[in-house]
Design a protein around this motif. Structure first.
Motif, PDB file in Angstrom:
ATOM      1  N   PRO A  10      40.075  17.876  56.250  1.00  0.00           N
ATOM      2  CA  PRO A  10      39.712  17.195  57.504  1.00  0.00           C
ATOM      3  C   PRO A  10      39.489  18.165  58.675  1.00  0.00           C
ATOM      4  N   GLU A  11      40.126  19.323  58.594  1.00  0.00           N
ATOM      5  CA  GLU A  11      40.063  20.238  59.755  1.00  0.00           C
ATOM      6  C   GLU A  11      38.880  21.207  59.670  1.00  0.00           C
ATOM      7  N   LEU A  12      38.208  21.196  58.522  1.00  0.00           N
ATOM      8  CA  LEU A  12      37.211  22.266  58.290  1.00  0.00           C
ATOM      9  C   LEU A  12      35.946  22.038  59.109  1.00  0.00           C
ATOM     10  N   ASP A  13      35.400  23.125  59.638  1.00  0.00           N
ATOM     11  CA  ASP A  13      34.104  23.103  60.334  1.00  0.00           C
ATOM     12  C   ASP A  13      33.058  23.600  59.337  1.00  0.00           C
ATOM     13  N   PHE A  14      32.179  22.708  58.872  1.00  0.00           N
ATOM     14  CA  PHE A  14      31.224  23.116  57.816  1.00  0.00           C
ATOM     15  C   PHE A  14      29.962  22.259  57.927  1.00  0.00           C
ATOM     16  N   ASP A  15      28.939  22.654  57.167  1.00  0.00           N
ATOM     17  CA  ASP A  15      27.698  21.879  57.071  1.00  0.00           C
ATOM     18  C   ASP A  15      27.334  21.679  55.605  1.00  0.00           C
ATOM     19  N   VAL A  16      26.676  20.560  55.328  1.00  0.00           N
ATOM     20  CA  VAL A  16      26.109  20.332  53.984  1.00  0.00           C
ATOM     21  C   VAL A  16      24.605  20.149  54.146  1.00  0.00           C
ATOM     22  N   ALA A  17      23.830  20.938  53.402  1.00  0.00           N
ATOM     23  CA  ALA A  17      22.366  20.832  53.485  1.00  0.00           C
ATOM     24  C   ALA A  17      21.791  20.613  52.095  1.00  0.00           C
ATOM     25  N   SER A  18      20.604  20.025  52.078  1.00  0.00           N
ATOM     26  CA  SER A  18      19.866  19.857  50.813  1.00  0.00           C
ATOM     27  C   SER A  18      18.731  20.883  50.795  1.00  0.00           C
ATOM     28  N   ASN A  19      18.612  21.591  49.661  1.00  0.00           N
ATOM     29  CA  ASN A  19      17.546  22.615  49.563  1.00  0.00           C
ATOM     30  C   ASN A  19      16.988  22.586  48.134  1.00  0.00           C
ATOM     31  N   PRO A  20      16.256  21.522  47.785  1.00  0.00           N
ATOM     32  CA  PRO A  20      15.806  21.380  46.391  1.00  0.00           C
ATOM     33  C   PRO A  20      14.912  22.549  45.969  1.00  0.00           C
ATOM     34  N   GLU A  21      14.918  22.814  44.694  1.00  0.00           N
ATOM     35  CA  GLU A  21      14.178  23.948  44.150  1.00  0.00           C
ATOM     36  C   GLU A  21      12.933  23.440  43.418  1.00  0.00           C
ATOM     37  N   PHE A  22      11.834  24.195  43.485  1.00  0.00           N
ATOM     38  CA  PHE A  22      10.583  23.762  42.837  1.00  0.00           C
ATOM     39  C   PHE A  22      10.075  24.806  41.829  1.00  0.00           C
ATOM     40  N   LEU A  23      10.946  25.753  41.469  1.00  0.00           N
ATOM     41  CA  LEU A  23      10.480  26.798  40.544  1.00  0.00           C
ATOM     42  C   LEU A  23      10.208  26.211  39.160  1.00  0.00           C
ATOM     43  N   ARG A  24       9.250  26.861  38.478  1.00  0.00           N
ATOM     44  CA  ARG A  24       8.894  26.427  37.121  1.00  0.00           C
ATOM     45  C   ARG A  24       9.406  27.445  36.123  1.00  0.00           C
ATOM     46  N   ALA A  25       9.906  27.002  35.000  1.00  0.00           N
ATOM     47  CA  ALA A  25      10.295  27.941  33.944  1.00  0.00           C
ATOM     48  C   ALA A  25       9.069  28.770  33.577  1.00  0.00           C
ATOM     49  N   GLY A  26       9.307  30.038  33.288  1.00  0.00           N
ATOM     50  CA  GLY A  26       8.196  30.900  32.880  1.00  0.00           C
ATOM     51  C   GLY A  26       7.588  31.663  34.041  1.00  0.00           C
ATOM     52  N   LYS A  75      10.026  33.362  45.060  1.00  0.00           N
ATOM     53  CA  LYS A  75       9.715  34.340  46.116  1.00  0.00           C
ATOM     54  C   LYS A  75       8.494  33.933  46.932  1.00  0.00           C
ATOM     55  N   MET A  76       7.552  33.228  46.236  1.00  0.00           N
ATOM     56  CA  MET A  76       6.315  32.836  46.947  1.00  0.00           C
ATOM     57  C   MET A  76       6.098  31.333  46.796  1.00  0.00           C
ATOM     58  N   PRO A  77       7.003  30.551  47.362  1.00  0.00           N
ATOM     59  CA  PRO A  77       6.914  29.097  47.168  1.00  0.00           C
ATOM     60  C   PRO A  77       5.786  28.489  48.005  1.00  0.00           C
ATOM     61  N   ASP A  78       5.230  27.386  47.537  1.00  0.00           N
ATOM     62  CA  ASP A  78       4.280  26.657  48.391  1.00  0.00           C
ATOM     63  C   ASP A  78       5.002  26.172  49.641  1.00  0.00           C
ATOM     64  N   ARG A  79       6.260  25.823  49.458  1.00  0.00           N
ATOM     65  CA  ARG A  79       7.049  25.396  50.617  1.00  0.00           C
ATOM     66  C   ARG A  79       8.540  25.508  50.281  1.00  0.00           C
ATOM     67  N   VAL A  80       9.341  25.628  51.320  1.00  0.00           N
ATOM     68  CA  VAL A  80      10.806  25.551  51.185  1.00  0.00           C
ATOM     69  C   VAL A  80      11.217  24.274  51.913  1.00  0.00           C
ATOM     70  N   VAL A  81      11.919  23.427  51.200  1.00  0.00           N
ATOM     71  CA  VAL A  81      12.340  22.157  51.820  1.00  0.00           C
ATOM     72  C   VAL A  81      13.815  22.266  52.181  1.00  0.00           C
ATOM     73  N   ILE A  82      14.115  21.988  53.444  1.00  0.00           N
ATOM     74  CA  ILE A  82      15.502  22.043  53.910  1.00  0.00           C
ATOM     75  C   ILE A  82      15.842  20.701  54.556  1.00  0.00           C
ATOM     76  N   GLY A  83      16.841  20.073  53.980  1.00  0.00           N
ATOM     77  CA  GLY A  83      17.317  18.809  54.557  1.00  0.00           C
ATOM     78  C   GLY A  83      18.650  19.089  55.231  1.00  0.00           C
ATOM     79  N   ALA A  84      18.655  19.057  56.577  1.00  0.00           N
ATOM     80  CA  ALA A  84      19.908  19.394  57.274  1.00  0.00           C
ATOM     81  C   ALA A  84      20.064  18.462  58.469  1.00  0.00           C
ATOM     82  N   ASP A  85      21.306  18.054  58.722  1.00  0.00           N
ATOM     83  CA  ASP A  85      21.560  17.153  59.855  1.00  0.00           C
ATOM     84  C   ASP A  85      22.144  17.933  61.026  1.00  0.00           C
TER      85      ASP A  85
END
Ligand code: UDX
Length: 477
Positions: free
Chosen positions: A140-156, A163-173
């Motif tokens: 209860p006392e902790l100061d922290f954040d939770v964010a969503s950062n889904p990955e779009f990399l393809r195997a292979g 390193k060269m993504p079309d986009r980086v998606v960051i979901g943060a409140d």
């Protein structure tokens, strides 16, 4: 930055190795102690081009190490990335978050004030809030954040994609979380314009929507391929003809035996489940899943028809087993359903794959025979079937292949080869979506030229008139 990556699958290892190369101090964590021991000895638990070298470099520079003690690692890190598996659970297709919540419970007691918890795993919408509530209940006392950062990399091509993504998606409140995460990626040279900042829920849904849409594109072109076979058209031409429309795009329009892998099937099922749960059925995704499952089972019938209608006692050589080239991953690979169906039709299955055989063995019937080369697998075979688009199959020695086989039948489920070349070597060639009439290569040459006038009348030479597609001129020989 001191970073912990929880989970050492394709996403976790690639993320950790790339962050280490970018100058951060990274520890990758897994509950699988043997896997951690392997990694600490410099050995690789998975095949991913370039990853072994990147991990070796990170270890040599003491920027990257591996541990099974998540709590100890979390106690000394500023950002913890959750990259644990979230497989389909049971029949209903929902994501199993057991690994995620076990990891959160393990690290929560040790998290430092100001730490950033980043969910990279593919998780249902709303999971970020659940994780936030769980950590608040434990600390209860902790100061922290939770964010969503889904990955779009393809195997292979995972490292390149990271390193060269079309986009980086960051979901943060919180601005703090958004600044920290976007700063991390931009410091790696990723253009700020490629960082999509949104709320957590939208970020979580973006991942499912992206994979659902890509799976839809594939299922669509696969069904168009079936129609092409009936109306004697070539799916490659259709894919090019629609793909040059910038609203459609040429990628993910390659017809084949159906999509597999650890993501598309799982994420499409989870998306369908989410729709059902929220009273907004994902009917298109449900249809995509049904179409793909039917396709994977129907491919054997195509092979049977091409082999004269009966497979009983015939040897069929499968070239490629993994769900795609460039990986050893066999999860939901089309070859699994295909082998099952071939064996049920009485075929004797021989197989070769450049890297996937060890992972394939436990998933395929014991009667399958494995070989060290494509030519060995095809020895005595009534048909050779390309199932995975490994580059070496583009350079098969067709003369030697023909001498080794019982019959010159080459079935190309990935449309990799030139019909003209293969038939010119005395093979019967069967591909996906290529109609029934003898196929003739249309050497499409697409080159950039000033906008040509539309549909110039023929020049009397009998050649097909060149046509203009958008700003490109396409001429078929
Ligand atoms: C996919 C997504 O592309 C990636 O963004 C996400 O992070 C993870 O899931 P992956 O499953 O590694 O990546 O491979 P991908 O190249 O997308 O192929 C998935 C399946 O679709 C494979 O079975 C592949 O053979 C098939 N496929 C792909 C086609 O049949 N036709 C195509 O044109 C492209």
């Amino acid at each position: 930055m001191r970073i912990a990556i929880i989970g050492t699958g394709y996403v976790g290892l690639v993320t950790g190795a790339c962050f280490a190369q970018a100058g951060h101090r990274v520890t990758c964590v897994d509950v699988d102690q043997p896997k951690i021991n392997l990694l600490n000895k410099g050995k690789m638990p998975i095949y991913e081009p370039g990853l072994s070298e990147l991990i070796t470099k990170g270890r040599q520079q003491k920027a990257l190490d591996f541990s099974s003690d998540a709590r100890a690692v979390a106690a000394s890190t500023e950002a913890v990335f959750l990259a644990v598996g979230t497989p389909s659970s049971g029949q209903d297709g929902s994501a199993d978050l057991t690994n995620l919540y076990e990891a959160i419970r393990e690290i929560a007691p040790a998290l430092q004030d100001g730490c950033l918890v980043v969910i990279k795993s593919t998780v249902p919408v709303g999971t970020g809030e659940e994780v936030q509530r769980l950590i608040e209940s434990l600390r209860p006392e902790l100061d922290f954040d939770v964010a969503s950062n889904p990955e779009f990399l393809r195997a292979g091509c995972a490292i390149q994609d990271f390193k060269m993504p079309d986009r980086v998606v960051i979901g943060a409140d919180s601005e703090r979380a958004l600044d920290a995460l976007s700063g991390l990626y931009c410091a790696m040279g990723i253009e700020p314009t490629r960082v999509v900042a949104t709320q957590r829920r939208a970020a979580e849904l973006i991942k499912y929507a992206a994979n659902g849409f890509l799976a839809t594109k594939i299922a669509f072109i696969n069904e168009i391929a079936d129609l092409c076979e009936k109306v004697d058209a070539r799916v490659g031409d259709v894919a090019l003809g629609i793909g040059l429309d910038c609203r459609i795009g040429r990628q993910f329009l390659n017809a084949g035996p159906g999509f597999g892998g650890s993501c598309f099937p799982k994420d499409a099922r989870a998306l369908a489940k989410a729709g059902a749960e929220h009273g907004t059925p994902m009917r298109i995704i449900e249809a995509v899943l049904a179409s793909n499952e039917t396709r994977k089972r129907s491919i054997a019938a195509k092979i049977r028809a091409a082999s004269g209608g009966d497979l009983q006692g015939k040897t069929i050589a499968l070239l490629g087993l993994t769900f795609k080239a460039g990986t050893d991953d066999m999860r939901e690979a089309p070859s699994i359903d295909l082998v099952q169906a071939l064996v049920e039709h009485g075929a004797i299955v021989h197989a070769y794959d450049p890297v996937g055989i060890e992972r394939a063995k436990p998933l395929l019937p014991e009667c399958v025979r494995y070989h060290r080369t494509a030519l060995d697998a095809a020895s005595g075979a009534a048909a050779a079937v390309i199932v995975t688009e490994w580059d070496e199959f583009r350079h098969l020695d067709l003369a030697r292949l023909k001498r080794r086989m019982a019959a010159p039948l080459l079935i190309d489920l990935k449309n990799m080869l030139s019909a003209e070349q293969v038939t010119g070597r005395g093979f019967k060639y069967c591909a996906i979506g290529n109609g029934t009439s003898p196929t003739r290569d249309h050497a499409f040459k697409v080159w950039s030229k000033p906008r040509a006038t539309a549909y110039r009348t023929g020049d009397g030479t009998g050649r097909r008139p060149s046509i203009s597609l958008n700003s490109k001129v396409v001429a078929a020989e």
